[in-house]
Design a protein around this motif. Structure first.
Motif, short mmCIF file in Angstrom:
data_model
loop_
_atom_site.label_atom_id
_atom_site.label_comp_id
_atom_site.label_asym_id
_atom_site.label_seq_id
_atom_site.Cartn_x
_atom_site.Cartn_y
_atom_site.Cartn_z
N MET A 1 0.82 -1.18 0.00
CA MET A 1 0.00 0.00 0.00
C MET A 1 0.87 1.26 0.00
SD MET A 1 -3.07 1.15 2.52
CE MET A 1 -4.28 -0.01 1.97
N ALA A 2 2.00 1.18 0.67
CA ALA A 2 2.90 2.33 0.72
C ALA A 2 3.47 2.62 -0.67
CB ALA A 2 4.01 2.09 1.72
N LEU A 3 3.76 1.59 -1.44
CA LEU A 3 4.28 1.80 -2.80
C LEU A 3 3.25 2.48 -3.69
CD1 LEU A 3 6.23 -1.51 -3.41
CD2 LEU A 3 7.16 0.75 -2.99
N ILE A 4 1.99 2.13 -3.51
CA ILE A 4 0.93 2.76 -4.29
C ILE A 4 0.85 4.24 -3.93
CG2 ILE A 4 -1.56 2.85 -4.64
CD1 ILE A 4 -1.55 -0.22 -4.19
N ARG A 5 0.94 4.56 -2.65
CA ARG A 5 0.88 5.96 -2.22
C ARG A 5 2.06 6.76 -2.76
NH1 ARG A 5 -3.69 4.77 -1.57
NH2 ARG A 5 -4.53 4.01 0.36
N VAL A 6 3.25 6.17 -2.74
CA VAL A 6 4.43 6.87 -3.27
C VAL A 6 4.28 7.08 -4.77
CG1 VAL A 6 6.91 6.62 -3.70
CG2 VAL A 6 5.97 6.07 -1.46
N PHE A 7 3.79 6.07 -5.49
CA PHE A 7 3.58 6.22 -6.93
C PHE A 7 2.58 7.33 -7.22
CE2 PHE A 7 1.03 5.29 -10.69
CZ PHE A 7 2.02 5.40 -11.66
N LEU A 8 1.47 7.37 -6.48
CA LEU A 8 0.47 8.41 -6.70
C LEU A 8 1.02 9.79 -6.35
CD1 LEU A 8 -2.73 6.66 -5.36
CD2 LEU A 8 -2.18 7.20 -7.74
N LEU A 9 1.83 9.88 -5.34
CA LEU A 9 2.43 11.15 -4.98
C LEU A 9 3.36 11.64 -6.08
CD1 LEU A 9 2.78 13.23 -2.66
CD2 LEU A 9 4.81 11.93 -2.02
N LEU A 10 4.19 10.75 -6.61
CA LEU A 10 5.10 11.14 -7.68
C LEU A 10 4.35 11.45 -8.98
CD1 LEU A 10 7.99 8.61 -7.06
CD2 LEU A 10 7.93 11.05 -6.50
N ALA A 11 3.33 10.66 -9.28
CA ALA A 11 2.54 10.92 -10.48
C ALA A 11 1.77 12.23 -10.35
CB ALA A 11 1.57 9.77 -10.73
N GLY A 12 1.35 12.57 -9.13
CA GLY A 12 0.64 13.81 -8.90
C GLY A 12 1.47 15.04 -9.16
N MET A 13 2.78 14.89 -9.16
CA MET A 13 3.65 16.02 -9.45
C MET A 13 3.75 16.29 -10.94
SD MET A 13 6.73 15.36 -6.81
CE MET A 13 6.45 15.19 -5.07
N ARG A 14 3.35 15.32 -11.76
CA ARG A 14 3.50 15.46 -13.22
C ARG A 14 2.18 15.47 -13.99
NH1 ARG A 14 8.08 17.81 -13.69
NH2 ARG A 14 9.70 16.72 -12.57
#
Length: 54
Positions: A1-14
């Motif tokens: 679940m933490a990896l999904i949150r990190v991915f969404l956070l990084l994708a949210g920057m772009r």
């Protein structure tokens, strides 16, 4: 679940929020169902990560 949150956070920057949802929800819904995660409560958490803007 933490990896999904990190991915969404990084994708949210772009990407914008709608694009992130259209890309990530089709593969994530079966994963959430398989692990027994509540989709209702993961929505606000996903939205917070996806709406991060540069």
């Amino acid at each position: 679940m933490a990896l999904i949150r990190v991915f969404l956070l990084l994708a949210g920057m772009r990407l914008d929020g709608i694009s992130i949802y259209l890309i990530t929800l089709p593969p994530l819904v079966p994963v959430m169902s398989a692990f027994g995660w509540c989709r209702v409560w993961s929505g606000p958490a996903d939205g917070a990560g996806a709406e991060i803007s540069p």
